[in-house]
Write an enzyme that holds these catalytic residues in place. Structure first.
Site, PDB file in Angstrom:
ATOM      1  CB  ALA A   1       1.297   0.225   6.650  1.00  0.00           C
TER       2      ALA A   1
ATOM      3  CG  HIS B   1      10.996  -1.932   5.158  1.00  0.00           C
ATOM      4  ND1 HIS B   1       9.603  -1.815   4.991  1.00  0.00           N
ATOM      5  CD2 HIS B   1      11.453  -2.985   5.836  1.00  0.00           C
ATOM      6  CE1 HIS B   1       9.097  -2.925   5.613  1.00  0.00           C
ATOM      7  NE2 HIS B   1      10.158  -3.702   6.015  1.00  0.00           N
TER       8      HIS B   1
ATOM      9  NE  ARG C   1       3.639   6.514   1.851  1.00  0.00           N
ATOM     10  CZ  ARG C   1       3.929   5.557   2.154  1.00  0.00           C
ATOM     11  NH1 ARG C   1       4.685   4.349   1.520  1.00  0.00           N
ATOM     12  NH2 ARG C   1       3.750   5.231   3.571  1.00  0.00           N
TER      13      ARG C   1
ATOM     14  N   PRO D   1       0.607  -1.168  -0.067  1.00  0.00           N
ATOM     15  CG  PRO D   1      -1.067  -1.521   1.613  1.00  0.00           C
ATOM     16  CD  PRO D   1       0.307  -2.143   0.966  1.00  0.00           C
ATOM     17  CG  ASN D   2      -0.358   4.250   1.295  1.00  0.00           C
ATOM     18  OD1 ASN D   2      -1.324   5.008   0.653  1.00  0.00           O
ATOM     19  ND2 ASN D   2      -0.368   3.838   2.462  1.00  0.00           N
TER      20      ASN D   2
ATOM     21  CD  GLU E   1      10.435  -7.050   6.123  1.00  0.00           C
ATOM     22  OE1 GLU E   1      10.601  -8.175   6.677  1.00  0.00           O
ATOM     23  OE2 GLU E   1      10.152  -6.046   7.068  1.00  0.00           O
TER      24      GLU E   1
ATOM     25  NE  ARG F   1       9.704   6.553   9.087  1.00  0.00           N
ATOM     26  CZ  ARG F   1       8.588   6.299   8.084  1.00  0.00           C
ATOM     27  NH1 ARG F   1       8.748   5.289   7.236  1.00  0.00           N
ATOM     28  NH2 ARG F   1       7.648   7.092   8.148  1.00  0.00           N
TER      29      ARG F   1
ATOM     30  CG  ASN G   1       8.374  -1.472   0.727  1.00  0.00           C
ATOM     31  OD1 ASN G   1       7.810  -1.601   1.928  1.00  0.00           O
ATOM     32  ND2 ASN G   1       9.288  -0.355   0.369  1.00  0.00           N
TER      33      ASN G   1
ATOM     34  CE1 TYR H   1       8.667   5.373   3.601  1.00  0.00           C
ATOM     35  CE2 TYR H   1       7.072   7.119   3.355  1.00  0.00           C
ATOM     36  CZ  TYR H   1       7.544   6.082   3.948  1.00  0.00           C
ATOM     37  OH  TYR H   1       6.911   5.569   5.045  1.00  0.00           O
TER      38      TYR H   1
HETATM   39  C1  DQA Z   1       8.340   1.515   4.166  1.00  0.00           C
HETATM   40  C2  DQA Z   1       7.952   1.807   5.878  1.00  0.00           C
HETATM   41  C3  DQA Z   1       6.617   1.417   6.201  1.00  0.00           C
HETATM   42  O1  DQA Z   1       6.656   1.527   7.713  1.00  0.00           O
HETATM   43  C4  DQA Z   1       5.446   2.357   5.678  1.00  0.00           C
HETATM   44  O2  DQA Z   1       4.265   1.818   6.283  1.00  0.00           O
HETATM   45  C5  DQA Z   1       5.780   2.184   4.255  1.00  0.00           C
HETATM   46  C6  DQA Z   1       6.947   2.057   3.752  1.00  0.00           C
HETATM   47  C7  DQA Z   1       9.274   1.999   3.650  1.00  0.00           C
HETATM   48  O3  DQA Z   1       9.633   1.403   2.548  1.00  0.00           O
HETATM   49  O4  DQA Z   1      10.166   2.477   4.339  1.00  0.00           O
HETATM   50  O5  DQA Z   1       4.462   2.244   3.452  1.00  0.00           O
HETATM   51  O6  DQA Z   1       7.785   0.006   4.150  1.00  0.00           O
END
Ligand code: DQA
Length: 145
Positions: free
Chosen positions: A76, A99, A17, A9-10, A97, A106, A73, A22
């Site tokens: 959330a 990020h 964003r 998501p996102n 995984e 954070r 990735n 990011y």
């Molecule tokens: C994320 C970190 C997550 O906590 C966040 O919800 C994201 C992006 C990152 O790439 O740093 O959507 O996965």
């Protein structure tokens, strides 16, 4: 070699964003860089983004079975996506995984990953290049897996 790249998501909003967290690189640019590197190595690479956990699970179920590697990735979903984690746990593929941000610097809710226990390893805080490093590792170690 088949590699699946999953974005949760996102992540479709990358570039716009919270760029201070990011970065400015878009998801399309990340996917293009991964595709180029995979093609040079003769690997098949599929990319997929969804804002819906069920759609990510569907893709894991349909394309994950014969994948050699997964780069994910989960956004959330990292922190609470138990159904996605269970889907990943079914796979034989090695899972990295990724990020973009260093989640451990954070908010406390980002310090827990329900995906990490079913992943081979994790890269966090290295920006979009973390995806490329994950791919490089999968390619480097392909022979041994
Ligand atoms: C994320 C970190 C997550 O906590 C966040 O919800 C994201 C992006 C990152 O790439 O740093 O959507 O996965």
């Amino acid at each position: 070699m088949k590699i699946l790249v999953l974005h949760g998501p996102n992540l479709n909003m990358l570039g716009r964003r919270e760029p201070e967290i990011y970065g400015n690189t878009t998801l399309a640019e990340i996917d293009a860089a991964l595709r180029e590197r995979a093609a040079a190595a003769g690997a098949v690479l599929l990319t997929f983004q969804s804002n819906h956990e069920g759609e990510l699970i569907d893709l894991v179920q349909t394309e994950g079975w014969d994948a050699d590697g997964v780069i994910i990735n989960p956004g959330a979903l990292t922190h609470y996506g138990l159904a996605l984690r269970d889907a990943l746990a079914m796979l034989k593929a090695r899972i990295v995984e990724v990020h973009l941000s260093n989640v451990y610097r954070r908010e406390p809710f980002r310090h827990t990953s329900v995906v990490a226990p079913v992943a081979t390893g994790q890269i966090a805080g290295l920006g979009w290049q973390g995806y490329l490093l994950a791919l490089e590792w999968l390619l480097l170690t392909a022979e041994q897996s």
